[in-house]
Design an enzyme around this catalytic site. Structure first.
Site: not given
Ligand code: NDP
Length: 287
Positions: A87, A113-114, A164, A177, A179, A212, A214-215
């Site tokens: 993307m 979502n990416h 977020s 991130y 921004a 959250i 997530t790994e």
């Protein structure tokens, strides 16, 4: 007394939204999920599959996507396929939407979502990294929306934007991130106005997520963030639910996100102090 009461009221509003959710709402729906090879995107693919939706998944890693697609088919997806690519390129973003058009001839829900890789560290002055992250986390969302809009207008569908708490309240070590996430709110909130003015019946749901499990998130921030992460499976379900109900905003977990957002405007300095005190700053190694 007023702030917690207001917080509770808003949490109920954002969390429950209008109408009742039924998993039947997703049966047979045509849904694109980006960033679906891992984390929350992968969990959304499984929920959608179980609900009987058609899913088109995308991310860069083909081997992971193939596994997610296989599991989606086992779980009962009406159909499941993937397109792999990065993307960072808006051309790829457009290609994914084109694939939906060729395969389904329409689209009901676009779940954006990416995110590209970033650092959890002091900002090092790397302007190119900020530009690249803007392209991946923001511009591709815009490009996919533009390409998907004719189909979404036709189906009176939904756009779901995964953002977020860092897109509402800045914390240290996330400047690039943060921004990109603030940009999403500005762009999609303006677009929502225009849809209303032009009677475009396409909903826009902005998902404001806290930490959250997530790994990738746990690997990147667990040594610094003091609180425990919320479960990705429940988070994924709440995102789908809020999109299906055409809610304006999801706060997950609401008990953390809603009071934080409220404090931002009532007591910004107090909130900034709280944000910093929730971090083990000593665990960030200065370059
Ligand atoms: P993950 O890191 O687990 O997943 C990111 C996904 O994006 C993967 O599928 C990855 O696959 C894909 N991806 C990465 N780079 C690119 C790229 N250049 N082009 C296309 N796809 C790419 O993220 P999470 O599940 O943790 O987060 C999902 C969303 O939730 C994000 O928008 C994030 O900002 C938001 N969020 C998450 C929080 C958390 O604590 N987890 C907190 C707040 C918000 P691949 O590497 O194969 O390309």
């Amino acid at each position: 007394v007023l702030i917690p009461l207001l917080g509770l009221g808003l949490a109920v509003y954002f969390y429950s939204g209008p109408g009742n959710f039924s998993e039947e709402m997703l049966r047979g729906k045509r849904v694109i999920v980006t960033g679906a090879s891992s984390g929350i995107g992968e969990q959304m693919a499984y929920h959608l599959a179980r609900m009987g939706a058609h899913v088109l998944l995308t991310a860069r890693t083909e081997a992971k996507l193939q596994k997610v697609v296989d599991k989606c088919l086992d779980l009962g997806a009406a159909s499941a396929r993937y397109v792999s690519g990065s993307m960072e390129s808006t051309a790829f973003a457009e290609e994914v939407v084109k694939e939906a058009e060729i395969t389904w001839g329409g689209l009901d829900m676009l779940i954006l979502n990416h995110i590209g890789h970033s650092f959890f560290d002091f900002f090092n002055g790397d302007v190119d990294h900020v530009r690249k992250l803007m392209e991946t986390n923001f511009l591709s969302y815009v490009a996919m929306t533009v390409s998907a809009l004719p189909m979404l207008k036709e189906s009176e569908g939904s756009i779901v934007v995964v953002s977020s708490i860092s897109g509402k309240v800045a914390s240290p070590f996330t400047a690039p991130y943060s921004a990109t996430k603030f940009a999403l709110e500005g762009f999609f909130s303006s677009l929502r106005h225009e849809f209303i003015i032009e009677n475009v019946n396409v909903s826009i749901t902005l998902c404001i997520l806290g930490y959250i499990n997530t790994e990738n998130a746990v690997r990147t921030v667990s040594h610094v963030i003091k609180g425990a992460p919320a479960p990705k499976e429940e988070c994924a379900l709440e995102i789908i639910r809020s999109g299906a109900l055409r809610q304006r905003e999801l706060h997950y977990p609401a008990s953390i996100v809603t009071p934080t957002v409220l404090l931002r405007d009532f007591a910004p300095d107090f909130l900034d102090g709280l944000v910093r005190s929730n971090l083990r700053v000593e665990n960030i190694k200065r370059a």
